[in-house]
Design a protein around this motif. Structure first.
Motif, short mmCIF file in Angstrom:
data_model
loop_
_atom_site.label_atom_id
_atom_site.label_comp_id
_atom_site.label_asym_id
_atom_site.label_seq_id
_atom_site.Cartn_x
_atom_site.Cartn_y
_atom_site.Cartn_z
N UNK A 138 0.51 -0.97 0.00
CA UNK A 138 -0.06 0.22 -0.22
C UNK A 138 1.05 1.30 0.32
N UNK A 139 2.06 0.90 0.06
CA UNK A 139 3.24 2.24 -0.03
C UNK A 139 2.84 2.86 -1.18
N UNK A 140 2.48 4.61 -0.69
CA UNK A 140 2.03 5.77 -2.17
C UNK A 140 3.42 6.55 -2.28
N UNK A 141 4.38 6.27 -0.85
CA UNK A 141 5.17 7.54 -1.03
C UNK A 141 6.13 6.33 -0.42
N UNK A 142 7.90 6.95 -0.74
CA UNK A 142 8.86 6.75 -0.12
C UNK A 142 9.65 7.37 -0.05
N UNK A 143 9.93 7.55 1.59
CA UNK A 143 10.31 8.53 2.40
C UNK A 143 11.77 7.98 3.17
N UNK A 144 12.98 9.65 3.12
CA UNK A 144 14.17 8.85 3.26
C UNK A 144 14.24 10.07 4.32
N UNK A 145 15.16 9.18 5.14
CA UNK A 145 15.88 9.67 6.38
C UNK A 145 16.84 11.42 6.44
N UNK A 146 16.44 12.27 7.21
CA UNK A 146 16.82 13.78 6.69
C UNK A 146 18.14 14.21 7.75
N UNK A 147 18.70 14.89 7.61
CA UNK A 147 19.75 15.14 8.17
C UNK A 147 20.93 14.30 8.14
N UNK A 148 22.00 15.07 9.16
CA UNK A 148 23.51 14.68 9.02
C UNK A 148 23.11 13.47 9.55
N UNK A 149 22.50 13.09 10.56
CA UNK A 149 22.84 11.53 11.69
C UNK A 149 22.00 10.65 10.64
N UNK A 150 21.18 10.98 10.41
CA UNK A 150 20.19 9.61 8.57
C UNK A 150 21.48 9.22 8.44
N UNK A 151 21.85 10.61 7.02
CA UNK A 151 22.97 10.61 6.53
C UNK A 151 24.47 9.40 6.82
N UNK A 152 25.35 9.80 8.20
CA UNK A 152 26.45 9.19 7.98
C UNK A 152 25.49 7.32 8.77
N UNK A 153 24.48 7.29 9.27
CA UNK A 153 23.92 6.31 8.70
C UNK A 153 23.45 4.71 8.48
N UNK A 154 23.23 5.77 7.30
CA UNK A 154 23.11 4.70 5.61
C UNK A 154 21.93 4.24 6.38
N UNK A 155 20.81 5.44 6.93
CA UNK A 155 19.19 4.43 7.44
C UNK A 155 17.98 4.28 6.36
N UNK A 156 17.20 3.09 6.17
CA UNK A 156 16.55 2.61 5.10
C UNK A 156 15.86 3.64 4.99
N UNK A 157 15.01 3.48 3.88
CA UNK A 157 13.78 4.38 3.34
C UNK A 157 12.83 3.67 4.59
N UNK A 158 11.84 4.94 4.80
CA UNK A 158 10.66 5.00 5.46
C UNK A 158 8.82 4.55 4.85
N UNK A 159 8.48 3.03 4.69
CA UNK A 159 7.58 2.58 4.00
C UNK A 159 6.73 2.44 5.37
#
Length: 253
Positions: A138-159
């Motif tokens: 049912x995903x209608x959007x794919x979100x990315x964790x923003x900010x320096x910490x999120x980029x450093x950790x390489x977090x997955x998309x938010x679904x």
């Protein structure tokens, strides 16, 4: 539709899913249909490795064009043979069409039909983007964790959560939104068709509404089960569209 040319068009599925039983009462996953849930295999960020719901042998544009063409033709034929062709129905329909001709309202009916028809390219654009992104319903959007910490950790998309009660809630919410996405255009066509074919349009809209309820029950249990019962509703919606087409053609020719 068919007929829905919005977020999750009913034509997005293989025929085996569209033609599934009218109602599947138990909360079972896609394996109930003998089909592997490709969403279970994902990349490191949670996106499925393969797109789900589109045939590889067709482009999305061709798939939608064929599907809408076939279902639209069936709907037009059903409207003609069930609501207009019988002598007992034609006289009454022609009397109402004469009033449309008298007030030059054939253009109104043609405009309503084209308004519905031109939703198809928008749905096709969305379908192509969904196939390329591999984002599954049912995903209608794919979100990315923003900010320096999120980029450093390489977090997955938010679904969307798809498991347990929260997954059921998300799918039930999507079933409601699917209804709202289709309802305005269908209601417009229903009102227009009812002027010429009141009883037949009434039957079709009731079939559509009931099957949407059945589909919502299915969607709450699993994403693929959203097609339970929706095929008769899709045909009913296409038949209403056929009634509008008949009124438009008869009023302008």
């Amino acid at each position: 539709s068919s007929h829905n040319a919005t977020a999750e068009p009913s034509l997005n599925s293989p025929p085996i899913i569209i033609l599934s039983p009218l109602f599947h009462p138990s909360s079972q996953n896609i394996s109930s249909y003998g089909i592997k849930d490709e969403r279970d295999e994902t990349d490191s960020k949670g996106i499925p490795l393969k797109h789900v719901g589109y045939p590889d042998q067709f482009s999305v544009a061709a798939f939608y064009a064929i599907g809408h063409g076939v279902l639209g033709s069936i709907g037009l034929a059903a409207a003609w043979f069930l609501a207009y062709a019988p002598d007992s129905k034609r006289t009454n329909a022609d009397n109402h069409i004469e009033i449309l001709i008298e007030h030059n309202l054939g253009w109104l009916y043609l405009g309503i039909f084209l308004l519905k028809l031109l939703q198809i390219p928008i749905g096709t654009i969305l379908g192509e983007a969904r196939k390329a992104s591999k984002a599954a319903v049912p995903d209608q959007h794919v979100y990315r964790v923003m900010g320096d910490e999120g980029s450093k950790l390489g977090l997955g998309y938010v679904l969307m959560e798809t498991e347990g009660v929260h997954g059921a809630f998300n799918r039930a919410q999507r079933a409601l939104m699917n209804y709202h996405e289709v309802f305005p255009t269908l209601a417009l066509q229903y009102v227009a068709a009812s002027w010429v074919f009141p009883f037949e349009a009434f039957l079709c809209v009731i079939i559509w509404a009931v099957t949407r309820c059945i589909g919502a029950v299915g969607y709450t249990s699993s994403a693929w089960a959203r097609f339970n019962g929706n095929f008769p509703g899709l045909l009913a919606m296409c038949t209403i569209q056929g009634m509008v087409m008949i009124a438009a053609i008869k009023s302008l020719t």
